[in-house]
Design an enzyme around this catalytic site. Sequence first.
Site: not given
Length: 693
Positions: A48, A72, A76-77, A260
Amino acid sequence: MLRQYELIERVKAYDPDADEAMLNRAYVFTVQKHGSQKRASGDPYFSHPIEVAGLMTDLKLDQETIATALLHDTVEDTLATIQDIEDNFGPDVARLVDGVTKLSKIEQMPENERAAENLRKFLLAMSEDLRVLLVKLADRLHNMRTLHFIKNPEKRRRIARETMDIYAPLAERVGMYEYMREMQSLAFEQLEPEGYATLTKRLEQIREQDGGQVDAIALTIKHALADTGLQVEVSGREKQPFSIWRKMAERHVSFEQITDIFAFRVICESEADCYAALGVLHTVWQFIPGRFKDYISTPKNNGYRSIHTSLIYENSMRVEVQIRTRDMHRLNEFGLAAHWAYKQVDRPDGQVGWLRDLIEIVDASHDAEELLEHTRMAVYQDRIFAFTPKGALFQLPKGATPVDFAFAVHTDLGAQTVGAKINGRHVPLRTVLDNGDVVEIIKGPDAAPQLSWLGFVATGKARASIRRAVRLKERDEVAEIGRMLFDDISARLPAKIGKKALRDAVKRLEMEDEEELMFAIGAAKVSDREVMEALVPGSTADMPELPKQEQAISIRGLTPGMGFSLAECCHPLPGDRIVGVRKPGEGVQVHAIDCFELASGIDADWVDLSWGERSQGATSRLRVVLHNRPGTLAEMAGIFASSHANVTHLELTQRDDPFHTYELDLEVQDLAHLTRILSALRASDAVSQADRA
């Protein structure tokens, strides 16, 4: 998934001077830290961040942004820390990773918290460096591409709704239309699966039946322009299912009535060619009035520039045509990301103004829910254009008024607004602006924002500024009462109070300044005894403690030892006729006999009660309507002080110029004492009305 050497080659292709070693370290770092973690698709988790980094290379962003994309999710993980990032990749990358991490934490909070207080972190991180937002948008886009692997349908819908409400509008706000369209399409598929399937099928049918009609129209447009010497590129496409769905909803029409659904893009060599092409198209085909927009002369807030027009083609077919230069097209599709890629870090003026307004809203908002309301208003609304008398252009949301315009020009101008002219004609401040209006603001030096403006303003900046001004005015009024009460407190002390004693008292009470102390006294946040002790330590040592309400009051008719409380709905006072209400397992609640709560019916035993001989000292609630002019609050405070009554709570409940309504709790001895105070209030020129609440 991009391999390590492929990612480096992509970066080096547009930035030969990029730090290859640093990018290699970032790639290896994220692979090692995420280790054996898996995504819902079963792919290794590190795929990812690598794909997000690949999206950043498509935008030709700098090496710090590529490294941030790779790293990134590590804080966090995984067990990695921001300090680890800084030690290995430097402070700039660490700051960017920290910003993206804060945004990621929003998604893990409960719905109301995620949507409110953490939006503040989102905006602040974004304002410090927009590359944080670019990485976050790429992160969300890749997550949306793999959303179908998540088995829980509710989770898929929550993520899709969040994408539609927050990330797609933000992508549009910074001009990243490619990201916006793909996010909307993927979210639409989850939120309205039946609608998405139906529209997709209908578009496929049109594609099969048109026999290359889109290409034919594009070729016809190109030939028409080439006949006049214009060298252009023309391409055609069907509109996205979500775009068609939104038009059906806005116009309340069926798919068959949407005429349209084809859009054509004309890429010209120069700006002059764009206007020449427009003239040719309007000569060859009839244009549809009201469907022409010139975003070249008046760009959108996000820097978007293009001419939009709609034409009636053969057989009454309506087609939309967008005309722009090649440079405009590149910047239009990728917005601020394109500015970074081509070293144009001097962002468009409109973009800077938007960010400036967002930060001002953050500073002015009182709480999380208010912040959410204001920022959503600032980010997600369609725009109109209005001009100052000198020709300066301002973009505002549809439904904006002269008050919104004044605050858009400058916060101080909004605060001093007393009137407005639109196109030279005096109009009420609640008048809704139209596209192209010339707005002149009339200001007054003693003017102030009015609470009633909140009923019609349309911008988050105006609403936040008005609420802030009203709160400050209310605070000043309460502080004025506090000064009156402070004089009464000081008079009871054995020594005269000077400036030094006041400064020392502020420190002892752990307040910022004298103004905060006066507000605390006026709002009954600090007691008289606490103020006296702070001013002259030891001055209350020989002063008897004020009797508690329960000790100062006795009630006849109660069983000895039975507990009781005075009802807060009617605030009974010694002298009122009273009755007791007793529920099983609870004490007796004492009400005035004419209490509305009793009249509405209470399922409990009633007890006949009366006041004991010792009863004095209770709290009564008053509603006082004051004339809105200088000194009226001070006069009311003076009446309380001279009557030896203490205010324990004060609240401005209604501002309806020229009157202000206050509700307050007042400590009095008994009903007779309160009656004398009410008589004094009603006799005052400062008071329009005074009653027990």
